[in-house]
Design a protein around this motif. Structure first.
Motif, PDB file in Angstrom:
ATOM      1  N   ALA A  47       0.848  -1.314   0.240  1.00  0.00           N
ATOM      2  CA  ALA A  47      -0.001   0.128  -0.145  1.00  0.00           C
ATOM      3  C   ALA A  47       1.000   1.213  -0.036  1.00  0.00           C
ATOM      4  O   ALA A  47       0.510   2.385  -0.860  1.00  0.00           O
ATOM      5  N   GLY A  48       2.181   1.249   0.746  1.00  0.00           N
ATOM      6  CA  GLY A  48       2.903   2.288   0.701  1.00  0.00           C
ATOM      7  C   GLY A  48       3.300   2.695  -0.604  1.00  0.00           C
ATOM      8  O   GLY A  48       3.727   3.776  -1.188  1.00  0.00           O
ATOM      9  N   CYS A  49       3.609   1.383  -1.550  1.00  0.00           N
ATOM     10  CA  CYS A  49       4.101   1.629  -2.787  1.00  0.00           C
ATOM     11  C   CYS A  49       3.250   2.670  -3.846  1.00  0.00           C
ATOM     12  O   CYS A  49       3.465   3.374  -4.392  1.00  0.00           O
ATOM     13  N   PHE A  50       1.740   2.263  -3.514  1.00  0.00           N
ATOM     14  CA  PHE A  50       0.805   3.094  -3.948  1.00  0.00           C
ATOM     15  C   PHE A  50       0.733   4.427  -3.699  1.00  0.00           C
ATOM     16  O   PHE A  50       0.431   5.291  -4.482  1.00  0.00           O
ATOM     17  N   VAL A  51       0.907   4.734  -2.458  1.00  0.00           N
ATOM     18  CA  VAL A  51       0.914   5.926  -1.840  1.00  0.00           C
ATOM     19  C   VAL A  51       2.299   6.879  -2.680  1.00  0.00           C
ATOM     20  O   VAL A  51       1.868   8.020  -3.068  1.00  0.00           O
ATOM     21  N   TRP A  52       3.317   6.217  -2.791  1.00  0.00           N
ATOM     22  CA  TRP A  52       4.481   6.774  -3.373  1.00  0.00           C
ATOM     23  C   TRP A  52       4.121   6.841  -4.976  1.00  0.00           C
ATOM     24  O   TRP A  52       4.649   8.006  -5.581  1.00  0.00           O
ATOM     25  N   GLY A  53       3.407   5.979  -5.527  1.00  0.00           N
ATOM     26  CA  GLY A  53       3.262   6.056  -7.041  1.00  0.00           C
ATOM     27  C   GLY A  53       2.363   7.199  -7.276  1.00  0.00           C
ATOM     28  O   GLY A  53       2.476   8.108  -8.164  1.00  0.00           O
ATOM     29  N   LEU A  54       0.981   7.282  -6.422  1.00  0.00           N
ATOM     30  CA  LEU A  54       0.207   8.465  -6.757  1.00  0.00           C
ATOM     31  C   LEU A  54       0.985   9.815  -6.277  1.00  0.00           C
ATOM     32  O   LEU A  54       0.726  10.704  -7.152  1.00  0.00           O
ATOM     33  N   ALA A  55       1.866   9.888  -5.458  1.00  0.00           N
ATOM     34  CA  ALA A  55       2.767  11.050  -5.127  1.00  0.00           C
ATOM     35  C   ALA A  55       3.567  11.564  -6.207  1.00  0.00           C
ATOM     36  O   ALA A  55       3.564  12.436  -6.770  1.00  0.00           O
ATOM     37  N   GLY A  56       4.053  10.406  -6.910  1.00  0.00           N
ATOM     38  CA  GLY A  56       5.008  10.853  -7.924  1.00  0.00           C
ATOM     39  C   GLY A  56       4.101  11.199  -9.231  1.00  0.00           C
ATOM     40  O   GLY A  56       4.494  11.959 -10.071  1.00  0.00           O
ATOM     41  N   ALA A  57       2.898  10.562  -9.499  1.00  0.00           N
ATOM     42  CA  ALA A  57       1.978  10.703 -10.840  1.00  0.00           C
ATOM     43  C   ALA A  57       1.556  12.173 -10.427  1.00  0.00           C
ATOM     44  O   ALA A  57       1.497  12.832 -11.781  1.00  0.00           O
ATOM     45  N   VAL A  58       1.341  12.841  -9.476  1.00  0.00           N
ATOM     46  CA  VAL A  58       0.871  14.072  -9.274  1.00  0.00           C
ATOM     47  C   VAL A  58       1.741  15.198  -9.065  1.00  0.00           C
ATOM     48  O   VAL A  58       1.515  16.110  -8.777  1.00  0.00           O
ATOM     49  N   GLY A  59       3.234  14.883  -8.932  1.00  0.00           N
ATOM     50  CA  GLY A  59       4.319  15.723  -8.711  1.00  0.00           C
ATOM     51  C   GLY A  59       4.677  16.035  -7.401  1.00  0.00           C
ATOM     52  O   GLY A  59       5.704  16.705  -7.052  1.00  0.00           O
ATOM     53  N   THR A 159      -1.033   4.622 -16.047  1.00  0.00           N
ATOM     54  CA  THR A 159       0.368   3.665 -16.371  1.00  0.00           C
ATOM     55  C   THR A 159       1.401   3.479 -15.334  1.00  0.00           C
ATOM     56  O   THR A 159       1.710   2.477 -14.901  1.00  0.00           O
ATOM     57  N   THR A 160       1.402   4.747 -14.719  1.00  0.00           N
ATOM     58  CA  THR A 160       2.009   4.509 -13.200  1.00  0.00           C
ATOM     59  C   THR A 160       1.455   3.749 -12.160  1.00  0.00           C
ATOM     60  O   THR A 160       2.249   2.794 -11.722  1.00  0.00           O
ATOM     61  N   LEU A 161       0.141   3.821 -12.116  1.00  0.00           N
ATOM     62  CA  LEU A 161      -0.353   2.881 -11.064  1.00  0.00           C
ATOM     63  C   LEU A 161      -0.095   1.325 -11.440  1.00  0.00           C
ATOM     64  O   LEU A 161      -0.058   0.587 -10.725  1.00  0.00           O
ATOM     65  N   LEU A 162      -0.407   1.080 -12.857  1.00  0.00           N
ATOM     66  CA  LEU A 162      -0.076  -0.120 -13.451  1.00  0.00           C
ATOM     67  C   LEU A 162       1.365  -0.707 -13.031  1.00  0.00           C
ATOM     68  O   LEU A 162       1.424  -1.709 -12.516  1.00  0.00           O
ATOM     69  N   LEU A 163       2.451   0.181 -13.072  1.00  0.00           N
ATOM     70  CA  LEU A 163       3.566  -0.317 -13.131  1.00  0.00           C
ATOM     71  C   LEU A 163       3.936  -0.548 -11.500  1.00  0.00           C
ATOM     72  O   LEU A 163       4.545  -1.437 -11.140  1.00  0.00           O
ATOM     73  N   VAL A 164       3.457   0.305 -10.665  1.00  0.00           N
ATOM     74  CA  VAL A 164       3.333   0.362  -9.246  1.00  0.00           C
ATOM     75  C   VAL A 164       2.643  -1.280  -8.734  1.00  0.00           C
ATOM     76  O   VAL A 164       3.380  -1.796  -7.818  1.00  0.00           O
ATOM     77  N   ALA A 165       1.657  -1.257  -9.604  1.00  0.00           N
ATOM     78  CA  ALA A 165       0.883  -2.580  -9.090  1.00  0.00           C
ATOM     79  C   ALA A 165       1.848  -3.817  -9.475  1.00  0.00           C
ATOM     80  O   ALA A 165       1.894  -4.825  -8.566  1.00  0.00           O
ATOM     81  N   VAL A 166       2.733  -3.847 -10.596  1.00  0.00           N
ATOM     82  CA  VAL A 166       3.529  -4.875 -10.765  1.00  0.00           C
ATOM     83  C   VAL A 166       4.569  -5.068  -9.554  1.00  0.00           C
ATOM     84  O   VAL A 166       4.884  -6.050  -9.051  1.00  0.00           O
ATOM     85  N   HIS A 167       5.198  -3.825  -9.215  1.00  0.00           N
ATOM     86  CA  HIS A 167       6.023  -3.850  -8.140  1.00  0.00           C
ATOM     87  C   HIS A 167       5.570  -4.229  -6.713  1.00  0.00           C
ATOM     88  O   HIS A 167       6.139  -5.025  -6.084  1.00  0.00           O
ATOM     89  N   ALA A 168       4.368  -3.779  -6.528  1.00  0.00           N
ATOM     90  CA  ALA A 168       3.560  -4.257  -5.222  1.00  0.00           C
ATOM     91  C   ALA A 168       3.383  -5.658  -5.073  1.00  0.00           C
ATOM     92  O   ALA A 168       3.441  -6.555  -4.102  1.00  0.00           O
ATOM     93  N   ALA A 169       3.040  -6.282  -6.396  1.00  0.00           N
ATOM     94  CA  ALA A 169       2.768  -7.764  -6.444  1.00  0.00           C
ATOM     95  C   ALA A 169       3.822  -8.465  -6.240  1.00  0.00           C
ATOM     96  O   ALA A 169       3.972  -9.447  -5.594  1.00  0.00           O
ATOM     97  N   LEU A 170       5.023  -8.301  -6.872  1.00  0.00           N
ATOM     98  CA  LEU A 170       6.291  -8.755  -6.739  1.00  0.00           C
ATOM     99  C   LEU A 170       6.720  -8.656  -5.226  1.00  0.00           C
ATOM    100  O   LEU A 170       7.341  -9.790  -4.571  1.00  0.00           O
ATOM    101  N   GLY A 171       6.545  -7.342  -4.611  1.00  0.00           N
ATOM    102  CA  GLY A 171       6.823  -7.312  -3.132  1.00  0.00           C
ATOM    103  C   GLY A 171       6.026  -8.206  -2.176  1.00  0.00           C
ATOM    104  O   GLY A 171       6.612  -9.008  -1.446  1.00  0.00           O
ATOM    105  N   VAL A 172       4.595  -8.396  -2.483  1.00  0.00           N
ATOM    106  CA  VAL A 172       3.771  -9.439  -1.646  1.00  0.00           C
ATOM    107  C   VAL A 172       4.263 -10.816  -2.094  1.00  0.00           C
ATOM    108  O   VAL A 172       4.228 -11.711  -0.813  1.00  0.00           O
ATOM    109  N   LEU A 173       4.524 -11.090  -3.131  1.00  0.00           N
ATOM    110  CA  LEU A 173       5.106 -12.448  -3.499  1.00  0.00           C
ATOM    111  C   LEU A 173       6.383 -12.740  -2.799  1.00  0.00           C
ATOM    112  O   LEU A 173       6.235 -13.960  -2.055  1.00  0.00           O
ATOM    113  N   TRP A 174       7.317 -11.797  -2.715  1.00  0.00           N
ATOM    114  CA  TRP A 174       8.697 -12.076  -2.155  1.00  0.00           C
ATOM    115  C   TRP A 174       8.548 -12.146  -0.631  1.00  0.00           C
ATOM    116  O   TRP A 174       8.874 -13.097   0.194  1.00  0.00           O
TER     117      TRP A 174
END
Length: 219
Positions: A47-59, A159-174
């Motif tokens: 969830a923290g990844c999505f927070v940073w992803g959204l923050a980056g997307a909006v600048g 697209t940012t949220l899609l990429l973050v979702a990939v990273h988050a999914a990998l993190g949860v898996l690991w």
């Protein structure tokens, strides 16, 4: 888009398996509070990844990296939080110092609830979330990395949220694999002597990470 996703997945996988605060926090939670709490910590980190992803997307991340004072303040807050987690782990190792050697819990449920911290799922989720949100390096990495994998003309936020979702999914898996591995080896890890040493090790790592972050922020 498919090529970008493949390239980002490879890079994100390398970032995910690199040892860091997330790894130490989930390991500590798995040892102290069981698999369920550790999985909740992993989801909090995601969830923290999505927070940073959204923050980056909006600048916001760009503004944060441009403001030395704000960036330094967040790093200090993150350093203090990691050090506090480290102190908690060391305190747990001291509480276990006189604990007798006991048998492994007979059932999975008992083993999953056995531990020194007894973190609830909500507290474990919050711990993972704060560990990630208070680490500005995640935002800076996203700011510098994600734009390279956004195809020209693609919607930036989606697209940012899609990429973050990939990273988050990998993190949860690991991290989920780590939590399950610790749970499976509970007969070994639940021995007071072993648990005490691991508490000391993870506490020391968290303290060292916090101190290093604080030192860098103070430079």
């Amino acid at each position: 888009m498919f090529t970008s996703l493949l390239g980002f997945t490879a890079v994100a996988a390398l970032l995910t398996v690199s040892p860091g605060p997330d790894f130490a926090v989930v390991l500590r939670t798995a040892l102290g509070s069981g698999r369920r709490a550790a999985l909740c910590s992993a989801f909090g980190i995601a969830a923290g990844c999505f927070v940073w992803g959204l923050a980056g997307a909006v600048g916001l991340t760009a503004m944060l990296s441009a403001s030395e004072a704000a960036y330094g303040a967040l790093r200090v807050a993150g350093a203090l939080y990691l050090m506090w987690l480290g102190v908690q782990a060391l305190r747990a190792s001291r509480r276990n110092r006189t604990a007798p050697e006991t048998a492994v819990p007979a059932t999975v449920e008992d083993a999953d609830d056995a531990g020194t911290d007894g973190l609830s799922p909500l507290r474990a989720f919050r711990t993972g979330l704060l560990t990630n949100v208070l680490n500005p390096k995640v935002g800076v990495v996203y700011l510098s990395l994600l734009p390279q994998f956004i195809p020209h003309g693609a919607p930036v936020v989606a697209t940012t949220l899609l990429l973050v979702a990939v990273h988050a999914a990998l993190g949860v898996l690991w991290l989920g694999t780590l939590a399950c591995a610790v749970h499976r080896a509970r007969a070994f890890f639940h021995r007071p002597r072993v648990g005490r040493r691991l508490d000391q090790a993870t506490g020391g790592v968290l303290l060292a990470l916090g101190a290093a972050t604080g030192f860098e922020a103070a430079r």
